[in-house]
Design a protein around this motif. Sequence first.
Motif, PDB file in Angstrom:
ATOM      1  N   GLY A 179       0.791  -1.224   0.000  1.00 14.81           N
ATOM      2  CA  GLY A 179       0.000   0.000   0.000  1.00 14.81           C
ATOM      3  C   GLY A 179       0.819   1.267   0.000  1.00 14.81           C
ATOM      4  O   GLY A 179       0.494   2.236  -0.685  1.00 14.81           O
ATOM      5  N   MET A 180       1.934   1.261   0.759  1.00 13.23           N
ATOM      6  CA  MET A 180       2.718   2.484   0.880  1.00 13.23           C
ATOM      7  C   MET A 180       4.215   2.241   0.748  1.00 13.23           C
ATOM      8  O   MET A 180       4.974   3.184   0.564  1.00 13.23           O
ATOM      9  CB  MET A 180       2.421   3.156   2.225  1.00 13.23           C
ATOM     10  CG  MET A 180       2.887   4.585   2.328  1.00 13.23           C
ATOM     11  SD  MET A 180       2.261   5.360   3.846  1.00 13.23           S
ATOM     12  CE  MET A 180       3.088   6.954   3.729  1.00 13.23           C
ATOM     13  N   THR A 181       4.651   0.992   0.853  1.00 12.63           N
ATOM     14  CA  THR A 181       6.076   0.679   0.724  1.00 12.63           C
ATOM     15  C   THR A 181       6.266  -0.528  -0.179  1.00 12.63           C
ATOM     16  O   THR A 181       5.380  -1.378  -0.308  1.00 12.63           O
ATOM     17  CB  THR A 181       6.717   0.376   2.095  1.00 12.63           C
ATOM     18  OG1 THR A 181       6.060  -0.749   2.682  1.00 12.63           O
ATOM     19  CG2 THR A 181       6.636   1.576   3.032  1.00 12.63           C
ATOM     20  N   SER A 182       7.445  -0.583  -0.794  1.00 14.95           N
ATOM     21  CA  SER A 182       7.855  -1.753  -1.571  1.00 14.95           C
ATOM     22  C   SER A 182       9.166  -2.255  -0.984  1.00 14.95           C
ATOM     23  O   SER A 182      10.122  -1.482  -0.853  1.00 14.95           O
ATOM     24  CB  SER A 182       8.035  -1.393  -3.050  1.00 14.95           C
ATOM     25  OG  SER A 182       6.800  -1.013  -3.625  1.00 14.95           O
ATOM     26  N   ASP A 183       9.181  -3.531  -0.602  1.00 19.69           N
ATOM     27  CA  ASP A 183      10.364  -4.139   0.028  1.00 19.69           C
ATOM     28  C   ASP A 183      11.005  -5.105  -0.955  1.00 19.69           C
ATOM     29  O   ASP A 183      10.331  -5.961  -1.539  1.00 19.69           O
ATOM     30  CB  ASP A 183       9.979  -4.891   1.303  1.00 19.69           C
ATOM     31  CG  ASP A 183       9.346  -3.972   2.334  1.00 19.69           C
ATOM     32  OD1 ASP A 183       9.778  -2.812   2.440  1.00 19.69           O
ATOM     33  OD2 ASP A 183       8.416  -4.415   3.042  1.00 19.69           O
ATOM     34  N   ILE A 184      12.322  -4.973  -1.122  1.00 19.98           N
ATOM     35  CA  ILE A 184      13.067  -5.827  -2.048  1.00 19.98           C
ATOM     36  C   ILE A 184      14.207  -6.497  -1.290  1.00 19.98           C
ATOM     37  O   ILE A 184      14.941  -5.845  -0.543  1.00 19.98           O
ATOM     38  CB  ILE A 184      13.627  -5.007  -3.224  1.00 19.98           C
ATOM     39  CG1 ILE A 184      12.482  -4.385  -4.032  1.00 19.98           C
ATOM     40  CG2 ILE A 184      14.497  -5.878  -4.129  1.00 19.98           C
ATOM     41  CD1 ILE A 184      12.933  -3.401  -5.086  1.00 19.98           C
ATOM     42  N   ASN A 221       6.840   3.714  -1.789  1.00 23.16           N
ATOM     43  CA  ASN A 221       5.963   3.868  -2.943  1.00 23.16           C
ATOM     44  C   ASN A 221       4.960   2.728  -2.910  1.00 23.16           C
ATOM     45  O   ASN A 221       5.155   1.737  -2.213  1.00 23.16           O
ATOM     46  CB  ASN A 221       6.765   3.908  -4.249  1.00 23.16           C
ATOM     47  CG  ASN A 221       7.124   2.535  -4.778  1.00 23.16           C
ATOM     48  OD1 ASN A 221       7.200   1.563  -4.038  1.00 23.16           O
ATOM     49  ND2 ASN A 221       7.351   2.460  -6.069  1.00 23.16           N
ATOM     50  N   GLY A 222       3.857   2.887  -3.633  1.00 22.81           N
ATOM     51  CA  GLY A 222       2.853   1.841  -3.608  1.00 22.81           C
ATOM     52  C   GLY A 222       1.488   2.340  -4.047  1.00 22.81           C
ATOM     53  O   GLY A 222       1.348   3.401  -4.667  1.00 22.81           O
ATOM     54  N   SER A 223       0.454   1.588  -3.696  1.00 22.50           N
ATOM     55  CA  SER A 223      -0.911   1.885  -4.129  1.00 22.50           C
ATOM     56  C   SER A 223      -1.410   3.224  -3.609  1.00 22.50           C
ATOM     57  O   SER A 223      -2.166   3.930  -4.291  1.00 22.50           O
ATOM     58  CB  SER A 223      -1.857   0.774  -3.666  1.00 22.50           C
ATOM     59  OG  SER A 223      -1.541  -0.455  -4.282  1.00 22.50           O
TER      60      SER A 223
END
Length: 589
Positions: free
Chosen positions: A221-226, A252-254
């Motif tokens: 929703g609000m973060t992208s984890d890699i 970043n995210g939805s």
Amino acid sequence: MVTVKKRVVVGIDLGQTGTGVSILSTHSKCTNGEIIPVSIKNWPNSPGKVFSKVPTRVTYRAGDLRVPSWGFSCPQRTEVGDGMRVVRLFKFLFDRQGLDKYNHGKLEADQETMENVHKWITDFLTKLREYIDECLSAPPWNVVWGDTIVEYIFSLPTSWDSLEYIAGYESLITRAGFGNGKNCSMKVGLTEANAAAVYTAKKVNHEFVVGDVILSCDAGGMTSDICALRVSQIENEATSMEALLSSICIFNGSLQIDEAFKNLLETKIAAQNIMVEESAIYEVVDGEFQDVKALWGTNLSPPISVPLRVRGRSNDSNGAAQRLDDTGISIKFLKTEIDEIFDSQVDQILAELDGALDRLERMHPPMQVSAIFLSGGLGSSAYLQNKVIEHYQGISLQVRFDSAKGEPPLSVCNGLVYNRIQELTYNLSAYRVRRCAVSYGLLCDPKWATSHRNAPANRGDVRKQIKYFIVQGDEVTEGVPIIIKRFRETDSRDPDTAWVETIVMSKSARDSLPHFLGDGDSEEVGIVSSTADRNTLVRKRRYYVGKRVLEGKYKIWVQLEHENLKVETRVKGMLTGEKELTQVQWTFD
């Protein structure tokens, strides 16, 4: 005959926008030989259909500390009455930096406090726990409280790398009632990125071999984890992995897609010279656009036109004001406009994936990635999936994701449950081993440091000699402490019951480590202050000229806790001192 107690494992992913819960019982019936976690989808007051996540929200009334509603029961933004407040997006305010950023530029009276953040999290978790326990008491779980073993396992935000945050988070979870009661327990488990990788690998039936390297991207929703992971061990159906790069968390995210669409909608409204209440705009963003977003990138992409309820005034062609009461108009969007909104987020993810691939290729030896796993709310978007596949066309690289339609998969909380079942079944965690990229040691006791051919001319500096307990490249295993036996001496006439241990770090190659503090790149990174009772000291048989000495024996335990090292001193099994080493460099990026 020994009766095995029934055990229920509950995986919980507290999200910034929504929270998911998966449940699995060791006594559950198998489907095709496999026990499948079941997620809670029937949430209180959910609007007419099942949802895999409950909104992370709580409502308050002015002057009342109680919580009248939570989750789906909270009024929509267009329905909040006077003296009411719906609190949302509070998870990352628990991070002091997040709270400072939120308060930046606001008047002091409008700023939030960490005390408020703690209350919001605790209140939401309390309501969540009450509903989970209600579900567990009913079929198919039929938990008998006090008899059934119930384990609550929470995911850990990838960006929280300090035991201080983890301990504080655990305290709030405990305050909310999780783990309280006979045969109940609570712990914070895998990071969100690692848990998502466990689930996605399981769900897409990826066939691993030892040495496989994957990139996992959990876009939410609000973060992208890699994270970049290598398969280190396979036993039966259990797989264990180790991290190759430090986990990446990008904001970043939805939610950012929603905000960009709202800004575009407001621009189009202004261009049409009409006035619209903010509540009408939120009706579109929270309503019609969510359907558009969910299907964007598929053959079923809906028409790019949204109805808008207008209440206000506009100017006619002659500039005269005219009233528009409940007038309905349609706002049209070009496909390229929606694409650009998605691309603003997708391009960031692709840039981070490219950077991770580049760092892996520059390792010695180079690491060849076999697959990229996509998960999470935004990760289930066909638009993102297609963009990633297109971006890596021509490379021997698979892009894997759960192709099931409908609600986004609960990759994190399912991963928590799968990992725990693997631990119980095979005694093997999915992330049991870390490989340290630096070396850690202790300064030797000044009287008992061994001589060394490179010792300084001034023998008084022998106290700066380093004895390493982790050398660059060593594996540190979860649940297997490094134990170092030590002893110290003190004058029997005035025995010292307190002492310190100095921890030293070096980034030098393992075959060229500095032997003394101050040499090369060696640096002090921590002090363990310890205190033990006098009765733990014993008189030595050997005497020094003019004095008698007492000797204290103790052990130093070095243990892996999440992504940190915990260094403890223990005398006769009792904890006498401890120090947390944070920001440990486990990877070689």
